[in-house]
Design a protein around this motif. Structure first.
Motif, PDB file in Angstrom:
ATOM      1  N   ILE A 268      53.994 -12.281  32.203  1.00 39.87           N
ATOM      2  CA  ILE A 268      53.372 -11.721  33.253  1.00 39.87           C
ATOM      3  C   ILE A 268      52.448 -13.018  33.808  1.00 39.87           C
ATOM      4  O   ILE A 268      51.471 -13.233  32.673  1.00 39.87           O
ATOM      5  CB  ILE A 268      52.924 -10.764  32.906  1.00 39.87           C
ATOM      6  CG1 ILE A 268      53.762  -9.238  33.033  1.00 39.87           C
ATOM      7  CG2 ILE A 268      52.009  -9.777  34.988  1.00 39.87           C
ATOM      8  CD1 ILE A 268      54.839  -8.960  33.930  1.00 39.87           C
ATOM      9  N   GLY A 269      52.470 -14.486  34.490  1.00 37.83           N
ATOM     10  CA  GLY A 269      52.171 -15.399  35.430  1.00 37.83           C
ATOM     11  C   GLY A 269      52.979 -16.176  35.462  1.00 37.83           C
ATOM     12  O   GLY A 269      54.368 -16.302  34.732  1.00 37.83           O
TER      13      GLY A 269
ATOM     14  N   ALA B 238      50.863 -20.699  32.361  1.00 41.01           N
ATOM     15  CA  ALA B 238      51.603 -19.488  31.418  1.00 41.01           C
ATOM     16  C   ALA B 238      53.165 -20.370  31.126  1.00 41.01           C
ATOM     17  O   ALA B 238      53.721 -19.723  30.276  1.00 41.01           O
ATOM     18  CB  ALA B 238      52.585 -18.175  32.661  1.00 41.01           C
ATOM     19  N   ARG B 239      53.698 -21.514  31.336  1.00 42.98           N
ATOM     20  CA  ARG B 239      54.182 -22.081  31.016  1.00 42.98           C
ATOM     21  C   ARG B 239      54.316 -22.504  29.918  1.00 42.98           C
ATOM     22  O   ARG B 239      55.690 -22.949  29.327  1.00 42.98           O
ATOM     23  CB  ARG B 239      55.134 -22.878  32.567  1.00 42.98           C
ATOM     24  CG  ARG B 239      55.375 -22.740  33.802  1.00 42.98           C
ATOM     25  CD  ARG B 239      56.545 -21.451  33.455  1.00 42.98           C
ATOM     26  NE  ARG B 239      56.942 -21.424  34.617  1.00 42.98           N
ATOM     27  CZ  ARG B 239      57.903 -21.533  35.543  1.00 42.98           C
ATOM     28  NH1 ARG B 239      58.551 -22.220  35.306  1.00 42.98           N
ATOM     29  NH2 ARG B 239      58.428 -20.770  37.139  1.00 42.98           N
ATOM     30  N   HIS B 240      53.382 -22.848  29.443  1.00 44.21           N
ATOM     31  CA  HIS B 240      53.057 -23.710  28.499  1.00 44.21           C
ATOM     32  C   HIS B 240      53.223 -22.972  27.610  1.00 44.21           C
ATOM     33  O   HIS B 240      53.757 -22.735  26.329  1.00 44.21           O
ATOM     34  CB  HIS B 240      51.933 -24.530  28.724  1.00 44.21           C
ATOM     35  CG  HIS B 240      51.293 -25.200  27.535  1.00 44.21           C
ATOM     36  ND1 HIS B 240      52.065 -26.600  26.970  1.00 44.21           N
ATOM     37  CD2 HIS B 240      50.017 -24.491  26.202  1.00 44.21           C
ATOM     38  CE1 HIS B 240      51.478 -26.796  25.391  1.00 44.21           C
ATOM     39  NE2 HIS B 240      50.485 -25.541  25.268  1.00 44.21           N
ATOM     40  N   THR B 241      52.665 -21.120  28.157  1.00 44.34           N
ATOM     41  CA  THR B 241      53.033 -20.366  26.432  1.00 44.34           C
ATOM     42  C   THR B 241      54.532 -20.021  26.427  1.00 44.34           C
ATOM     43  O   THR B 241      54.846 -19.763  25.001  1.00 44.34           O
ATOM     44  CB  THR B 241      52.088 -19.593  27.154  1.00 44.34           C
ATOM     45  OG1 THR B 241      50.979 -19.072  27.593  1.00 44.34           O
ATOM     46  CG2 THR B 241      52.237 -17.598  26.345  1.00 44.34           C
TER      47      THR B 241
ATOM     48  N   VAL C 166      55.116 -10.518  28.583  1.00 47.20           N
ATOM     49  CA  VAL C 166      54.175 -11.165  27.736  1.00 47.20           C
ATOM     50  C   VAL C 166      53.172 -11.228  28.532  1.00 47.20           C
ATOM     51  O   VAL C 166      52.976 -11.997  30.127  1.00 47.20           O
ATOM     52  CB  VAL C 166      54.598 -12.240  26.763  1.00 47.20           C
ATOM     53  CG1 VAL C 166      53.197 -13.418  25.926  1.00 47.20           C
ATOM     54  CG2 VAL C 166      54.736 -12.143  25.446  1.00 47.20           C
ATOM     55  N   ILE C 167      51.939 -11.001  28.785  1.00 46.35           N
ATOM     56  CA  ILE C 167      50.490 -11.599  30.132  1.00 46.35           C
ATOM     57  C   ILE C 167      49.600 -12.745  29.669  1.00 46.35           C
ATOM     58  O   ILE C 167      49.487 -12.974  28.282  1.00 46.35           O
ATOM     59  CB  ILE C 167      49.825 -10.442  30.149  1.00 46.35           C
ATOM     60  CG1 ILE C 167      49.730  -9.417  30.070  1.00 46.35           C
ATOM     61  CG2 ILE C 167      48.192 -11.277  30.952  1.00 46.35           C
ATOM     62  CD1 ILE C 167      48.814  -7.581  30.623  1.00 46.35           C
TER      63      ILE C 167
ATOM     64  N   LYS D 121      52.585  -7.339  25.745  1.00 46.47           N
ATOM     65  CA  LYS D 121      51.812  -7.898  24.860  1.00 46.47           C
ATOM     66  C   LYS D 121      51.258  -8.457  25.273  1.00 46.47           C
ATOM     67  O   LYS D 121      50.746  -9.821  26.246  1.00 46.47           O
ATOM     68  CB  LYS D 121      53.116  -8.602  23.611  1.00 46.47           C
ATOM     69  CG  LYS D 121      53.408  -7.559  22.983  1.00 46.47           C
ATOM     70  CD  LYS D 121      53.949  -8.206  22.224  1.00 46.47           C
ATOM     71  CE  LYS D 121      54.671  -6.940  20.724  1.00 46.47           C
ATOM     72  NZ  LYS D 121      55.752  -6.621  20.959  1.00 46.47           N
ATOM     73  N   ILE D 122      49.765  -9.406  24.863  1.00 47.83           N
ATOM     74  CA  ILE D 122      48.822 -10.396  24.899  1.00 47.83           C
ATOM     75  C   ILE D 122      48.389 -11.591  23.808  1.00 47.83           C
ATOM     76  O   ILE D 122      48.267 -11.072  22.690  1.00 47.83           O
ATOM     77  CB  ILE D 122      47.793  -9.712  25.481  1.00 47.83           C
ATOM     78  CG1 ILE D 122      47.328 -11.057  26.571  1.00 47.83           C
ATOM     79  CG2 ILE D 122      46.512  -9.814  25.088  1.00 47.83           C
ATOM     80  CD1 ILE D 122      46.141 -10.537  27.651  1.00 47.83           C
TER      81      ILE D 122
END
Length: 475
Positions: free
Chosen positions: A162-163, A168-171, A223-224, A249-250
């Motif tokens: 979610i993002g 977000a792409r790095h996560t 995943v947020i 999850k976060i």
């Protein structure tokens, strides 16, 4: 082969079948030891065959493994068949073996004991040892095979992020490339408003029906990963997606407001906060559910004369149905029909939804009596038996009012983690609310309950509720 939703069910069934087989084998081996240790002490069987084939022992061989499975279920071991840590598995199996040993000893073996302390100790130790070793061996093998599938990337957690920003792409890249974190497959990125979103084949537009999308794409978890990390935004995202009935999850450093009150879950060496699950342990959650059902059955049975009196009183005091059914929002935003005794005149809300005030002309004289002692809420025990409610939990509200509450208090989204309750900490400490502002104030008490959920707290709330009823302080 990626993991599908039915894979979780099959993995759970592997544990159940393994536990049943090892329980049956453990109890059979124990009966062999039991015969040779106690035969001189009064088992009254000429040989082992006559003992093991006796109706009493055959009955035990059938029933004992089934009851043992019940203990394993209560332990919470089957709640989440994936992502088990070795230590968690060892401790859960150890404690379950202890519990099973105690009840088998008290129910089946206490009459067999010879009075020789050494033999008695030997029996108990043999029973526990066989049970623990065989059960843990079966579980260890299944868990080892599952982890091997994840390590070889044969099974993966299909993840929706979610993002859709660069952050977000790095996560996602970190999750995919780090060898410690196993089993992630990023299926897509959900674009969020007011963010600089990346556009590519994995970008999912805002107008997507995510209930359909997650089902078709076999999504396992969310995943947020927002670009701007603030509590209000994260909680609004949670409220939007919690109805999908998937783990949300976060990363712990993303959420500051509630990190300390939400249980961390070790998911393949990556600690995530699971925003969709309450702080209550799996074992306590299962025990709470069993207690809810048993207490509800007892209450409906014991208070059946009161229920009959109330039904007759409602029917005779005013025109309209005896029971009042209304749609409320339950766990993970699932709507359900709450059932109560009608305490208002028929068609009391013909002009639209409104809250009850202290001096409400819509309440009938007999309804006032029912509300004072909360007798009108007794039928809700049927909602509890059906699994729509719990005895203790946040008060269920209507969607009309929830939308207004969330705008003022985004943290209301967290209350969707659990089943709503007949009584709650908010009802005990605050009581009924006659405005949205008061509902927000009461929600704060329910949030405190959510952060400290335990069976002990539930008992405490029930004691306060009984005191309120006996004093006639209901409204």
């Amino acid at each position: 082969m990626n993991r599908r939703p039915d894979k979780e069910y099959l993995q759970r069934m592997k544990y159940v079948v393994s536990d049943w087989l090892t329980a049956a084998l453990a109890f059979f081996i124990f009966n062999v030891c039991r015969y040779y240790l106690l035969n001189d002490g009064g088992l009254n069987h000429e040989d082992f065959i006559s003992f093991i084939l006796s109706p009493k022992v055959i009955g035990e061989e059938i029933l004992v493994p089934l009851v043992m499975l019940g203990v394993y279920w209560l332990s919470g071991y089957y709640n989440h068949p994936y992502g088990k840590s070795r230590l968690e598995e060892f401790i859960t199996t150890f404690i379950s073996a202890c519990v099973n040993t105690v009840w088998i000893y008290l129910v089946l073996l206490i009459n067999d004991l010879t009075g020789m302390r050494r033999v008695n100790y030997e029996l108990i130790i043999i029973l526990w040892g066989i049970m623990f070793i065989l059960t843990y061996a079966g579980r260890f093998f299944i868990t080892f095979r599952a982890r091997l599938h994840f390590k070889k990337k044969q099974w993966k957690f299909r993840t929706l992020v979610i993002g859709n920003s660069a952050e977000a792409r790095h996560t996602a890249k970190t999750l995919m490339e780090d060898s410690i974190r196993e089993g992630y497959e990023i299926v897509g990125f959900v674009s969020l408003p007011d963010e600089v979103n990346v556009e590519d084949e994995l970008s999912i537009p805002e107008g997507t029906d995510f209930a359909v999308f997650c089902k078709e794409m076999c999504i396992d978890q969310l995943v947020i990963a927002p670009q701007n990390r603030n509590d209000s935004k994260v909680l609004n995202i949670l409220y939007r997606f919690i109805s999908l009935n998937l783990p949300i999850k976060i990363a712990p450093d993303t959420l500051s407001f509630l990190t300390s009150s939400i249980r961390l879950k070790d998911i393949f060496a990556e600690p995530f906060i699971d925003l969709s699950s309450p702080v209550l342990s799996d074992s306590a959650s299962n025990i709470k559910r069993v207690c809810d059902v048993l207490i509800s059955i007892v209450m409906l049975t014991v208070f059946s004369p009161v229920l009959l009196w109330a039904a007759i009183g409602v029917a005779r005091s005013s025109e309209g149905p005896i029971f009042y059914r209304q749609e409320r929002i339950g766990r993970r935003q699932k709507p359900f029909r709450i059932i109560k005794f009608r305490t208002m005149w028929d068609n009391a809300e013909k002009d639209g939804p409104s809250l009850t005030a202290d001096t409400d002309s819509r309440i009938t004289p007999f309804g006032t009596i029912l509300r004072k002692y909360r007798i009108d809420e007794l039928p809700q025990f049927w909602n509890v038996i059906k699994g729509e409610m719990s005895i203790v939990g946040p008060r269920p509200e209507r969607a009309y009012f929830i939308e207004q509450i969330v705008r003022k208090a985004p943290y209301y989204a967290l209350l969707c983690q659990v089943r709503p309750g007949i009584t709650s900490w908010g009802m005990v400490k605050y009581g009924y609310a006659s405005s949205v502002a008061q509902m927000v104030e009461r929600t704060r008490y329910d949030l405190i309950y959510l952060s400290n959920m335990s069976l002990f707290i539930d008992i405490k709330i029930l004691i306060y509720t009984v005191r309120t009823i006996l004093r006639g302080e209901g409204k």
